[in-house]
Design a protein around this motif. Structure first.
Motif, PDB file in Angstrom:
ATOM      1  N   GLY A 120      -0.539 -35.544  28.440  1.00 36.34           N
ATOM      2  CA  GLY A 120      -0.483 -35.003  26.936  1.00 36.34           C
ATOM      3  C   GLY A 120       0.404 -33.497  26.664  1.00 36.34           C
ATOM      4  O   GLY A 120       0.409 -32.972  25.538  1.00 36.34           O
ATOM      5  N   GLY A 121       1.048 -33.662  27.801  1.00 34.32           N
ATOM      6  CA  GLY A 121       2.371 -32.828  27.577  1.00 34.32           C
ATOM      7  C   GLY A 121       1.544 -31.069  27.444  1.00 34.32           C
ATOM      8  O   GLY A 121       1.216 -31.046  27.687  1.00 34.32           O
ATOM      9  N   SER A 122       2.781 -30.381  26.939  1.00 37.51           N
ATOM     10  CA  SER A 122       2.164 -28.761  27.217  1.00 37.51           C
ATOM     11  C   SER A 122       1.534 -28.486  25.975  1.00 37.51           C
ATOM     12  O   SER A 122       1.413 -27.192  25.739  1.00 37.51           O
ATOM     13  N   LEU A 123       1.569 -29.153  25.190  1.00 37.69           N
ATOM     14  CA  LEU A 123       0.714 -29.216  23.359  1.00 37.69           C
ATOM     15  C   LEU A 123      -0.699 -28.827  24.531  1.00 37.69           C
ATOM     16  O   LEU A 123      -1.610 -28.309  23.492  1.00 37.69           O
ATOM     17  N   ASN A 124      -0.976 -29.757  25.477  1.00 36.97           N
ATOM     18  CA  ASN A 124      -2.451 -29.243  25.188  1.00 36.97           C
ATOM     19  C   ASN A 124      -2.535 -29.214  27.031  1.00 36.97           C
ATOM     20  O   ASN A 124      -3.584 -29.069  27.802  1.00 36.97           O
ATOM     21  N   THR A 125      -1.603 -28.467  28.136  1.00 36.61           N
ATOM     22  CA  THR A 125      -1.993 -28.501  29.083  1.00 36.61           C
ATOM     23  C   THR A 125      -1.542 -26.851  29.236  1.00 36.61           C
ATOM     24  O   THR A 125      -1.654 -25.981  29.954  1.00 36.61           O
ATOM     25  N   GLY A 126      -0.970 -26.735  28.035  1.00 35.03           N
ATOM     26  CA  GLY A 126      -0.477 -25.066  27.759  1.00 35.03           C
ATOM     27  C   GLY A 126       0.641 -24.995  28.240  1.00 35.03           C
ATOM     28  O   GLY A 126       1.502 -25.741  29.326  1.00 35.03           O
ATOM     29  N   GLN A 127       1.776 -24.005  28.305  1.00 34.50           N
ATOM     30  CA  GLN A 127       3.480 -23.553  28.788  1.00 34.50           C
ATOM     31  C   GLN A 127       3.277 -22.489  28.785  1.00 34.50           C
ATOM     32  O   GLN A 127       3.079 -21.487  28.756  1.00 34.50           O
ATOM     33  N   PRO A 128       3.691 -22.677  30.805  1.00 34.19           N
ATOM     34  CA  PRO A 128       3.482 -22.026  31.811  1.00 34.19           C
ATOM     35  C   PRO A 128       4.987 -21.043  31.062  1.00 34.19           C
ATOM     36  O   PRO A 128       5.813 -21.605  31.377  1.00 34.19           O
ATOM     37  N   ALA A 129       4.312 -19.980  30.464  1.00 35.32           N
ATOM     38  CA  ALA A 129       5.713 -18.672  30.815  1.00 35.32           C
ATOM     39  C   ALA A 129       6.305 -18.452  29.716  1.00 35.32           C
ATOM     40  O   ALA A 129       7.630 -19.133  29.775  1.00 35.32           O
ATOM     41  N   TYR A 130       5.453 -19.455  28.627  1.00 33.91           N
ATOM     42  CA  TYR A 130       6.683 -20.541  27.626  1.00 33.91           C
ATOM     43  C   TYR A 130       8.835 -21.044  27.901  1.00 33.91           C
ATOM     44  O   TYR A 130       8.996 -21.029  27.199  1.00 33.91           O
ATOM     45  N   MET A 131       8.020 -21.764  28.527  1.00 33.95           N
ATOM     46  CA  MET A 131       8.451 -22.688  29.738  1.00 33.95           C
ATOM     47  C   MET A 131       8.383 -24.158  29.504  1.00 33.95           C
ATOM     48  O   MET A 131       7.077 -24.298  30.372  1.00 33.95           O
ATOM     49  N   SER A 132       8.279 -25.119  29.317  1.00 34.63           N
ATOM     50  CA  SER A 132       7.811 -26.681  29.175  1.00 34.63           C
ATOM     51  C   SER A 132       8.259 -27.372  30.364  1.00 34.63           C
ATOM     52  O   SER A 132       7.693 -28.249  30.821  1.00 34.63           O
ATOM     53  N   GLY A 133       9.297 -26.899  30.490  1.00 32.02           N
ATOM     54  CA  GLY A 133      10.110 -28.229  31.492  1.00 32.02           C
ATOM     55  C   GLY A 133       9.801 -28.556  32.821  1.00 32.02           C
ATOM     56  O   GLY A 133       9.416 -29.268  33.487  1.00 32.02           O
ATOM     57  N   GLY A 134       8.496 -27.526  33.488  1.00 34.00           N
ATOM     58  CA  GLY A 134       7.830 -27.651  34.562  1.00 34.00           C
ATOM     59  C   GLY A 134       7.051 -28.364  34.640  1.00 34.00           C
ATOM     60  O   GLY A 134       6.439 -30.051  35.225  1.00 34.00           O
ATOM     61  N   VAL A 135       6.293 -28.429  33.136  1.00 33.98           N
ATOM     62  CA  VAL A 135       5.268 -29.580  32.609  1.00 33.98           C
ATOM     63  C   VAL A 135       5.833 -31.390  33.085  1.00 33.98           C
ATOM     64  O   VAL A 135       5.599 -32.069  33.164  1.00 33.98           O
ATOM     65  N   ILE A 136       6.765 -31.413  31.800  1.00 34.63           N
ATOM     66  CA  ILE A 136       7.532 -32.528  31.999  1.00 34.63           C
ATOM     67  C   ILE A 136       7.785 -33.356  32.799  1.00 34.63           C
ATOM     68  O   ILE A 136       7.929 -33.933  33.588  1.00 34.63           O
ATOM     69  N   LEU A 137       8.415 -32.077  33.953  1.00 35.44           N
ATOM     70  CA  LEU A 137       9.203 -32.741  35.396  1.00 35.44           C
ATOM     71  C   LEU A 137       7.663 -32.993  36.110  1.00 35.44           C
ATOM     72  O   LEU A 137       7.931 -33.917  37.319  1.00 35.44           O
ATOM     73  N   GLU A 138       6.670 -32.235  36.930  1.00 36.36           N
ATOM     74  CA  GLU A 138       5.816 -32.676  36.875  1.00 36.36           C
ATOM     75  C   GLU A 138       4.974 -34.156  36.695  1.00 36.36           C
ATOM     76  O   GLU A 138       4.742 -34.410  37.289  1.00 36.36           O
ATOM     77  N   GLU A 139       5.097 -33.958  35.394  1.00 36.88           N
ATOM     78  CA  GLU A 139       3.982 -35.319  34.773  1.00 36.88           C
ATOM     79  C   GLU A 139       5.118 -37.065  35.510  1.00 36.88           C
ATOM     80  O   GLU A 139       4.825 -37.546  35.691  1.00 36.88           O
ATOM     81  N   ALA A 140       7.143 -37.022  35.187  1.00 38.64           N
ATOM     82  CA  ALA A 140       7.006 -37.685  35.837  1.00 38.64           C
ATOM     83  C   ALA A 140       7.536 -38.227  37.197  1.00 38.64           C
ATOM     84  O   ALA A 140       7.623 -38.937  37.641  1.00 38.64           O
ATOM     85  N   LEU A 141       7.040 -36.662  37.717  1.00 40.23           N
ATOM     86  CA  LEU A 141       7.054 -37.197  39.610  1.00 40.23           C
ATOM     87  C   LEU A 141       5.804 -38.040  39.613  1.00 40.23           C
ATOM     88  O   LEU A 141       5.082 -38.893  40.697  1.00 40.23           O
TER      89      LEU A 141
END
Length: 380
Positions: free
Chosen positions: A319-340
């Motif tokens: 669902g991406g950070s559009l739906n998890t929320g964006q931690p501290a205005y940065m979404s890189g961790g969201v997509i990396l965690e999802e990849a792993l």
């Protein structure tokens, strides 16, 4: 070599940011089967005003090390916005292979709800040394910047609001199967278009919501007790366009053109894509600039393909950070965690079948001047 990871996300975390960080590190270390004593390298990108109240660490890797009693051989403060954590993974790999460290902690995030709710974030940050000459009108950075891009894309190529909305709808569908998503109720194209305009033509449901959260990734040469797959970096590229977009040939291009070219990976071998999604138009720009679809035709592509985790072109499968929320205005961790999660068959409820190769692309800073392309999978 990534032996542990964790992401903790909250709309409003009640305690200090440093306590949220500790919870996240503890969870990642438990997955890795390691302890704080094993860490001898640290890299970080921390949101401003993230730790004690609205205090900011000037050199986060050093000050985090001090707080947790870590004695690092190397430290690195990687700061060019959301994709910085993708660069940290690459730098950590290189450092470990060079023998500079054995176990490196990579951190991105922060506690920013107090800034979000009180609008403190504009006080002492400038986007460019020439801000006073470029930004002569009041704007909502970066929303207005991306809104101009969306508007220009529609003028040049006929991309419609409905096509952008379909990105939001399909990502929400994937999020509805992701227990970590903040927003999980199904939405329609009509819902997106009826949500209020924030900066024309972008609607509320096309924009990320800033939240409290950290992501931690542990890169280590130690076999440890981790049960994760031995994931390797199959390709990598980064690109930086330091001049403001007003000086680019056209604002509908991003540095992802160059970072993806440097990575030079055959997209037909990719099982799923994780693309930075600060806005719907951000996803569409990257789809074009990484070479998934010809420039100007992403609207038709979105209409004719299923981008959900069940689809023929899975993109932002949680669902991406559009739906998890964006931690501290940065979404890189969201997509990396999802990849792993996908690569380790741990994507509870939204697993892509046979996910062996994941293509990630992150866009950084308010005006998208930085791009990092990272392809993860097992090297065979």
């Amino acid at each position: 070599m990534i032996v542990g990871f964790a992401g903790r996300l909250y709309k409003n975390y009640e305690k200090d940011g440093i306590e949220l960080l500790k919870e996240t590190i503890d969870e990642a270390l438990e997955m890795a089967g390691l302890s704080y004593a094993d860490i001898n390298g640290i890299m970080a990108n921390i949101g401003r005003g993230s730790f004690h109240g609205n205090k900011t660490y000037l050199n986060p890797p050093a000050q985090i090390s001090e707080y947790f009693g870590i004695k690092p051989k190397i430290i690195d403060h990687v700061q060019y916005g959301g994709p910085s954590v993708l660069s940290m993974i690459y730098r950590a790999y290189k450092a470990i292979k060079a023998g500079d460290a054995d176990t490196i902690l990579c951190i991105q995030g922060g506690k920013i709800s107090h800034l979000r709710d009180n609008h403190f974030q504009k006080t002492d940050i400038i986007d460019s040394p020439f801000d006073d000459y470029i930004k002569i009108y009041e704007q909502m950075s970066p929303i207005s910047d991306y809104a101009m891009v969306a508007y220009r894309h529609s003028k040049l190529f006929g991309t419609t609001d409905e096509q952008r909305a379909k990105v939001a709808v399909m990502q929400r569908y994937s999020a509805s199967y992701n227990p970590k998503a903040l927003f999980r109720n199904p939405i329609t194209v009509k819902d997106v278009l009826q949500s209020r305009i924030v900066s024309y033509p972008l609607h509320l449901l096309e924009i990320v919501y800033p939240i409290d959260g950290f992501h931690v990734f542990i890169v280590s040469r130690k076999s440890s007790k981790s049960s994760l797959r031995n994931i390797d970096i199959l390709a990598y590229g980064e690109a930086h366009w330091p001049n403001p977009p007003a000086e680019w040939d056209d604002i509908i291009y991003t540095p992802a053109i160059e970072s993806a070219k440097k990575a030079s990976f055959d997209l037909s071998k990719v099982d799923a894509f994780q693309l930075y999604d600060s806005f719907t138009i951000t996803v569409m720009l990257q789809m074009e600039d990484i070479g998934l679809v010809e420039k100007g035709k992403v609207g038709q592509f979105v209409e004719s393909h299923d981008l959900t985790f069940k689809g023929d072109v899975p993109i932002n499968t949680g669902g991406g950070s559009l739906n998890t929320g964006q931690p501290a205005y940065m979404s890189g961790g969201v997509i990396l965690e999802e990849a792993l999660l996908q690569l380790n068959d741990m994507a509870d409820g939204h697993q892509v079948k046979g996910a062996d190769v994941i293509f990630l692309n992150g866009i950084g800073w308010w005006s998208r001047r930085h791009s990092v392309t990272l392809v993860l999978g097992e090297r065979k």
